[in-house]
Design a protein around this motif. Structure first.
Motif, PDB file in Angstrom:
ATOM      1  N   PHE A 298     -36.275  13.683   8.532  1.00 19.64           N
ATOM      2  CA  PHE A 298     -36.302  14.366   9.621  1.00 19.64           C
ATOM      3  C   PHE A 298     -35.014  14.941   9.858  1.00 19.64           C
ATOM      4  CE2 PHE A 298     -33.131  11.120  11.007  1.00 19.64           C
ATOM      5  CZ  PHE A 298     -33.248  10.182   9.925  1.00 19.64           C
ATOM      6  N   SER A 299     -34.597  15.699  10.921  1.00 17.74           N
ATOM      7  CA  SER A 299     -33.332  16.395  10.796  1.00 17.74           C
ATOM      8  C   SER A 299     -32.162  16.015  11.854  1.00 17.74           C
ATOM      9  CB  SER A 299     -33.659  17.948  10.778  1.00 17.74           C
ATOM     10  OG  SER A 299     -34.399  18.237  11.916  1.00 17.74           O
ATOM     11  N   ASP A 300     -32.870  15.871  13.267  1.00 18.10           N
ATOM     12  CA  ASP A 300     -31.986  15.537  14.219  1.00 18.10           C
ATOM     13  C   ASP A 300     -31.935  14.036  14.331  1.00 18.10           C
ATOM     14  OD1 ASP A 300     -33.093  18.074  16.460  1.00 18.10           O
ATOM     15  OD2 ASP A 300     -32.075  18.177  14.496  1.00 18.10           O
ATOM     16  N   VAL A 301     -30.887  13.488  14.943  1.00 16.68           N
ATOM     17  CA  VAL A 301     -30.670  12.229  15.581  1.00 16.68           C
ATOM     18  C   VAL A 301     -31.059  12.139  17.056  1.00 16.68           C
ATOM     19  CG1 VAL A 301     -29.123  10.126  15.728  1.00 16.68           C
ATOM     20  CG2 VAL A 301     -28.997  11.600  13.830  1.00 16.68           C
ATOM     21  N   ASP A 302     -32.228  11.255  17.438  1.00 18.10           N
ATOM     22  CA  ASP A 302     -32.561  10.998  18.759  1.00 18.10           C
ATOM     23  C   ASP A 302     -31.780   9.888  19.234  1.00 18.10           C
ATOM     24  OD1 ASP A 302     -35.074  12.726  17.153  1.00 18.10           O
ATOM     25  OD2 ASP A 302     -35.033  13.006  19.466  1.00 18.10           O
ATOM     26  N   LEU A 303     -31.185  10.003  20.377  1.00 19.83           N
ATOM     27  CA  LEU A 303     -30.788   8.888  20.938  1.00 19.83           C
ATOM     28  C   LEU A 303     -31.028   8.877  22.729  1.00 19.83           C
ATOM     29  CD1 LEU A 303     -26.977   9.104  21.460  1.00 19.83           C
ATOM     30  CD2 LEU A 303     -28.333  10.512  19.938  1.00 19.83           C
ATOM     31  N   MET A 304     -31.156   7.648  23.224  1.00 21.11           N
ATOM     32  CA  MET A 304     -31.334   7.570  24.464  1.00 21.11           C
ATOM     33  C   MET A 304     -30.165   6.551  25.209  1.00 21.11           C
ATOM     34  SD  MET A 304     -34.991   6.480  26.516  1.00 21.11           S
ATOM     35  CE  MET A 304     -34.771   4.589  25.873  1.00 21.11           C
ATOM     36  N   VAL A 305     -29.743   7.211  26.350  1.00 19.57           N
ATOM     37  CA  VAL A 305     -28.864   6.273  27.253  1.00 19.57           C
ATOM     38  C   VAL A 305     -29.400   6.161  28.707  1.00 19.57           C
ATOM     39  CG1 VAL A 305     -27.068   6.787  25.882  1.00 19.57           C
ATOM     40  CG2 VAL A 305     -27.564   8.027  27.992  1.00 19.57           C
ATOM     41  N   ASN A 306     -28.896   5.406  29.522  1.00 21.55           N
ATOM     42  CA  ASN A 306     -29.474   5.388  30.767  1.00 21.55           C
ATOM     43  C   ASN A 306     -28.873   6.692  31.402  1.00 21.55           C
ATOM     44  OD1 ASN A 306     -30.745   2.826  31.374  1.00 21.55           O
ATOM     45  ND2 ASN A 306     -28.803   2.001  31.038  1.00 21.55           N
ATOM     46  N   ARG A 307     -29.878   6.941  32.499  1.00 25.28           N
ATOM     47  CA  ARG A 307     -29.485   8.541  33.211  1.00 25.28           C
ATOM     48  C   ARG A 307     -28.185   8.526  33.837  1.00 25.28           C
ATOM     49  NH1 ARG A 307     -32.820  11.825  37.401  1.00 25.28           N
ATOM     50  NH2 ARG A 307     -31.971  13.871  36.353  1.00 25.28           N
ATOM     51  N   GLU A 308     -27.661   7.246  34.395  1.00 24.11           N
ATOM     52  CA  GLU A 308     -26.386   7.213  34.967  1.00 24.11           C
ATOM     53  C   GLU A 308     -25.196   7.397  34.058  1.00 24.11           C
ATOM     54  OE1 GLU A 308     -28.838   5.082  35.635  1.00 24.11           O
ATOM     55  OE2 GLU A 308     -28.223   3.004  35.333  1.00 24.11           O
ATOM     56  N   ASP A 309     -25.494   6.940  32.828  1.00 28.24           N
ATOM     57  CA  ASP A 309     -24.429   7.188  31.779  1.00 28.24           C
ATOM     58  C   ASP A 309     -24.263   8.388  31.183  1.00 28.24           C
ATOM     59  OD1 ASP A 309     -25.115   3.830  30.357  1.00 28.24           O
ATOM     60  OD2 ASP A 309     -23.615   4.538  32.070  1.00 28.24           O
ATOM     61  N   LEU A 310     -25.327   9.284  31.589  1.00 30.73           N
ATOM     62  CA  LEU A 310     -25.345  10.731  30.653  1.00 30.73           C
ATOM     63  C   LEU A 310     -24.141  11.548  30.664  1.00 30.73           C
ATOM     64  CD1 LEU A 310     -27.781  11.562  29.071  1.00 30.73           C
ATOM     65  CD2 LEU A 310     -28.642  12.752  31.285  1.00 30.73           C
TER      66      LEU A 310
ATOM     67  N   ALA B 252     -34.084   8.119  13.207  1.00 29.12           N
ATOM     68  CA  ALA B 252     -32.995   7.426  13.284  1.00 29.12           C
ATOM     69  C   ALA B 252     -33.268   5.740  13.481  1.00 29.12           C
ATOM     70  CB  ALA B 252     -31.994   7.836  14.149  1.00 29.12           C
ATOM     71  N   ALA B 253     -34.252   5.796  14.237  1.00 28.19           N
ATOM     72  CA  ALA B 253     -34.470   4.182  14.709  1.00 28.19           C
ATOM     73  C   ALA B 253     -35.168   3.540  13.563  1.00 28.19           C
ATOM     74  CB  ALA B 253     -35.286   4.250  16.130  1.00 28.19           C
ATOM     75  N   TYR B 254     -36.252   4.347  12.660  1.00 25.13           N
ATOM     76  CA  TYR B 254     -36.763   3.735  11.625  1.00 25.13           C
ATOM     77  C   TYR B 254     -36.128   3.379  10.672  1.00 25.13           C
ATOM     78  CZ  TYR B 254     -40.828   6.067  14.060  1.00 25.13           C
ATOM     79  OH  TYR B 254     -41.701   6.675  15.001  1.00 25.13           O
ATOM     80  N   VAL B 255     -34.895   4.059  10.317  1.00 23.24           N
ATOM     81  CA  VAL B 255     -33.976   3.941   9.343  1.00 23.24           C
ATOM     82  C   VAL B 255     -33.167   2.561   9.711  1.00 23.24           C
ATOM     83  CG1 VAL B 255     -31.744   4.579   8.238  1.00 23.24           C
ATOM     84  CG2 VAL B 255     -33.558   6.209   8.500  1.00 23.24           C
ATOM     85  N   LEU B 256     -32.669   2.624  11.029  1.00 27.44           N
ATOM     86  CA  LEU B 256     -31.739   1.477  11.592  1.00 27.44           C
ATOM     87  C   LEU B 256     -32.755   0.042  11.614  1.00 27.44           C
ATOM     88  CD1 LEU B 256     -30.148   3.016  14.349  1.00 27.44           C
ATOM     89  CD2 LEU B 256     -29.009   2.397  12.168  1.00 27.44           C
ATOM     90  N   ALA B 257     -33.950   0.255  11.732  1.00 24.98           N
ATOM     91  CA  ALA B 257     -34.848  -0.832  11.927  1.00 24.98           C
ATOM     92  C   ALA B 257     -35.314  -1.369  10.523  1.00 24.98           C
ATOM     93  CB  ALA B 257     -35.943  -0.678  12.781  1.00 24.98           C
ATOM     94  N   GLY B 258     -34.952  -0.592   9.476  1.00 29.56           N
ATOM     95  CA  GLY B 258     -35.339  -0.837   8.252  1.00 29.56           C
ATOM     96  C   GLY B 258     -36.863  -0.985   7.714  1.00 29.56           C
ATOM     97  N   LEU B 259     -37.469   0.036   8.583  1.00 28.52           N
ATOM     98  CA  LEU B 259     -38.761  -0.039   8.657  1.00 28.52           C
ATOM     99  C   LEU B 259     -39.324   0.735   6.958  1.00 28.52           C
ATOM    100  CD1 LEU B 259     -40.360   0.924  11.985  1.00 28.52           C
ATOM    101  CD2 LEU B 259     -39.951  -1.249  10.943  1.00 28.52           C
ATOM    102  N   PRO B 260     -40.414   0.336   6.483  1.00 25.54           N
ATOM    103  CA  PRO B 260     -40.955   0.831   5.328  1.00 25.54           C
ATOM    104  C   PRO B 260     -40.998   2.199   5.348  1.00 25.54           C
ATOM    105  CG  PRO B 260     -42.089  -0.965   5.792  1.00 25.54           C
ATOM    106  CD  PRO B 260     -41.403  -0.848   6.886  1.00 25.54           C
ATOM    107  N   LEU B 261     -41.442   2.683   6.663  1.00 26.26           N
ATOM    108  CA  LEU B 261     -41.651   4.130   7.171  1.00 26.26           C
ATOM    109  C   LEU B 261     -40.535   4.946   6.622  1.00 26.26           C
ATOM    110  CD1 LEU B 261     -43.197   6.354   8.758  1.00 26.26           C
ATOM    111  CD2 LEU B 261     -42.345   4.819  10.696  1.00 26.26           C
ATOM    112  N   SER B 262     -39.320   4.593   7.016  1.00 28.87           N
ATOM    113  CA  SER B 262     -38.116   5.359   6.673  1.00 28.87           C
ATOM    114  C   SER B 262     -37.974   5.920   5.190  1.00 28.87           C
ATOM    115  CB  SER B 262     -36.711   4.413   7.090  1.00 28.87           C
ATOM    116  OG  SER B 262     -36.617   3.314   6.177  1.00 28.87           O
TER     117      SER B 262
END
Lengths: 362, 90, 309
Positions: free
Chosen positions: A114-126, A99-109
């Protein structure tokens, strides 16, 4: 080493001009099982015009490309849905991997499936994030309390969340490596250098060095052998892409020491040279000399990874490929958990946890 | 004023019937009940199809019968409910 | 150089390199180390060609016995496709149906250069008809009957639609018949060649009907769809035909599409292009004769329209 058409095509594209139909057939099937069809297609098309590539292979490249195009459009839409669910709470979200490669517009994308969307947040926001996602239709996929504990305590993610209508899956992380792992990257440090995504308020991606290091951590800390070659190729493309910045190798090496990921990065560079014949990585290896594993360990790792990168496809797999994949599985768990918990966990997973596959219904 | 929500695609057949499709969810609806004269295509980008639904005083249905404003409103409300159309105040 | 399949290739089926079956637009390498596959395979594919090892093989399928003590009690077989095993093992007697399902699975999971629909496709004198329908609607019986009444088969299960042109690409394979339709077809059509029925499968009793020689000979000739019919067999029902508008027909056929959402806008536009060319109907019938007569009538009407310009 047994001939591996797929890797040959990536190392030296002109080799494909000598290929027979049978060679193409093996390469396409190998690429399909390694999730590299679109990548192979794009790679060859950047070197040759379509007229040099046989029609039988072209239609599979086209097939993979059709899926990637739609997938990329769909992931942006999915990202917007996630942001919509979380923006009212003003929680920043860092997107990772595909998902990041697509959002960043990298040629790699353009070729990465890929199938799942990976995201990360702060532990306390979980807790809040999980709640908001659930209210908006993304529900937990596993309810087994053991699995839940395993994911939350020993992994760095919440068990996958699946959207009730769309069926899209979110992998929600709070770190890029497990909490107890041998290789640990401090999430706070990653977040400091993250980059906002234009046009999608609240969305971030990791900074250049961290993008590479995440891919590196994912490859050498996870036990997943299936996408190993794809992940190695991702790392190669990422480094090459960011190389336009001055002395990216030095910045990358320095950052890897700071994040405690220097040994995995060393391994990445080592295999880029050893398997993909990329001599240009030797500079990076020099910076990482201190992080090299000891001689004996490296011999073992080479034996494992030579087999893992060649893949499990029947006619091209190396002898001992299955054992290598199992060794990788064990190693990944060893990296993740203390030994007194590892053994009971493995016992449960391998002996008790066996469930037969569901029969596909037409 | 009503817009087709970004991302949905719209297609009209020769017999006048219309379709809306959301490529991300697979939702597909026939618009055969929506009076054709309401739908005026308004530019078409590759990624989305924004269509303007405009209230027209002499709206007619597929058989040429006049359609009341209330009927039009309720059809549009149903589409808003489905997420196909976004209501934007003029 | 392709050559006909001949009976003594039973040995080749067990050989390391198996038999490369040419089922356009794909080549399948089939290898069977176990199970009563050979007889059914050569019966069903008697008119097909085989390719040699230099051909481009799209998929590799291998039927192998499941190891362990089971093989002496009630032997199970497993289907390995390109190195992985997507299905649970089945009793050895079901080897041929398993192979056929496996071949369908290969295509539906990889051939996204086409829009794929669960639909029968047949043609008579260049006019193609699509019969999209879920399992249990009687589609296969109707498809078999049409084929044996002079229509050429393009596909019994899986319609392959070329994305930009909207053309139907044939994928000729044996027609799978279940339960009562097996005896119905066998009794009605003397020329029909059926494999020995396999009992107790997940779908009941299953047999496969060899495609007509004409269908196999014309397996590379594409066709544009002109008739889209949603068939539904109801025992004792009167023949009932409802015309369907294009939008409603698209919504119906979409329910039978395998990869519409993964193909997104590309898939949607292809589907609309296909439906747009067709006259669309919902057909309810209780007697096969009436349904067949209706298809001939429609075909004549469409031909007349076509030549009238």
């Amino acid at each position: 080493m047994r001939a591996d058409r797929l890797i040959d095509a990536f190392i030296c594209p002109t080799a494909v001009l000598e290929w027979t139909k049978a060679d193409w057939s093996v390469a396409v099937r190998q690429a399909r099982s390694a999730n590299l069809l679109a990548a192979l297609g794009k790679h060859l098309e950047s070197h040759f015009t379509a007229v040099h590539l046989p029609e039988v292979a072209l239609r599979y490249f086209q097939s993979a490309n059709n899926l990637v195009l739609q997938r990329n459009a769909a992931v942006i839409w999915e990202v917007d849905q996630v942001l919509g669910a979380l923006n009212s709470r003003q929680i920043p979200v860092t997107f990772l991997k595909g998902a990041a490669y697509v959002l960043a517009g990298l040629p790699l994308s353009a070729h990465r499936h890929f199938s799942d969307v990976d995201l990360m947040v702060n532990r306390e926001d979980l807790p809040e994030v999980e709640k908001q996602l659930m209210l908006n239709g993304w529900l937990p996929t596993c309810f087994d309390s053991y699995d839940q504990r395993y994911y939350r305590k020993w992994m760095h993610e919440v068990p996958p969340l699946r959207h009730i209508r769309r069926g899209t899956v979110l992998d929600l992380h709070h770190a890029i490596t497990p909490l107890t792992a041998k290789y640990q990257a401090n999430t706070a440090q990653l977040i400091v250098t993250q980059v906002p995504v234009e046009g999608h308020k609240g969305a971030y991606v990791l900074g250049p060095t961290d993008m590479v290091l995440h891919a590196v951590a994912h490859l050498f800390a996870e036990g997943e052998a299936e996408n190993a070659l794809r992940n190695l190729l991702d790392i190669s493309e990422l480094i090459d892409y960011y190389q336009s910045e001055t002395d990216f190798d030095a910045a990358l090496a320095e950052r890897s020491f700071m994040l405690g990921l220097s040994q995995p990065l060393y391994l990445a560079a080592h295999y880029l040279v050893r398997r993909l014949k990329q001599d240009r990585r030797k500079c990076l290896l020099k910076y990482l000399k201190l992080a090299a594993p000891n001689g004996v360990a490296l011999v073992f790792l080479d034996a494992i990874y030579d087999r893992v990168f060649q893949g499990g496809y029947p006619t091209t797999a190396l002898r001992g490929a299955r054992s290598a994949r199992f060794a990788l599985y064990l190693r990944a768990h060893w990296l993740r958990m203390p030994i007194h918990l590892l053994l009971p966990h493995l016992f449960r997973k391998l002996i008790i946890g066996y469930r037969p596959r569901r029969l596909w219904n037409k | 004023m009503f817009w087709i929500t970004k991302g949905w695609r719209f297609r009209q057949f020769a017999d006048g019937q219309g379709l809306v499709f959301n490529p991300f969810t697979g939702d597909l609806y026939a618009l055969s009940e929506i009076p054709v004269s309401l739908i005026i295509a308004f530019g078409d980008t590759a990624a989305s199809c924004d269509v303007l639904f405009r209230r027209v005083a002499d709206t007619v249905d597929l058989d040429g019968e006049p359609v009341g404003e209330e009927t039009v409103k309720s059809h549009l409300a149903a589409l808003v409910q489905l997420g196909v159309v976004t209501s934007v105040s003029p | 150089m392709p050559s006909r399949l001949i009976k003594h290739d039973l040995i080749d089926l067990r050989a390391l390199s198996g038999v490369v079956l040419s089922a356009p637009p794909f080549n399948f390498r089939v290898r069977a180390c176990a199970g009563p596959l050979g007889k059914a395979f050569f019966a069903a594919y008697a008119d097909f060609e085989r390719s040699d090892d230099s051909a481009f093989v799209d998929f590799e399928l291998k039927i192998r016995p499941v190891r362990g003590l089971r093989r002496f009690v009630r032997p199970l077989i497993s289907l390995e496709i390109d190195g992985s095993e997507p299905f649970d093992p089945l009793p050895a007697a079901q080897a041929f149906p398993l192979l056929e399902w496996g071949m369908n699975w290969c295509v539906t999971s990889s051939a996204n250069q086409y829009l794929m629909c669960h639909s029968a496709v047949l043609a008579k004198r260049d006019l193609a008809v699509m019969l999209p329908a879920p399992p249990g609607s009687g589609k296969s019986t109707l498809c078999a009957a049409l084929m044996l009444s002079g229509w050429r088969l393009l596909s019994d299960e899986l319609a392959l639609i070329e994305l930009h042109s909207g053309k139907l690409v044939p994928f000729v394979r044996p027609v799978s018949l279940k339960n009562a339709s097996i005896s119905l077809i066998r009794d009605r059509y003397q020329s029909a060649f059926l494999t020995v029925p396999v009992v107790d499968t997940l779908k009941g009793t299953v047999a496969h009907l060899r495609p007509t020689k004409t269908s196999v000979d014309l397996a590379r000739i594409e066709a544009f769809p002109r008739l889209l019919v949603f068939p539904s067999y109801i025992s004792g029902a009167q023949l009932d035909v409802q015309k369907l508008g294009h939008a409603a027909a698209t919504v119906e056929i979409a329910k039978n599409a395998f990869n519409l959402t993964p193909l997104g806008v590309l898939g949607f536009e292809s589907l609309c292009r296909v439906v747009e060319r067709c006259d669309c109907f919902v057909l309810r019938y209780g007697r096969l004769d009436e349904a067949l007569a209706w298809f001939d009538l429609m075909q004549n009407q469409l031909l007349a329209k076509h030549y009238a310009g």
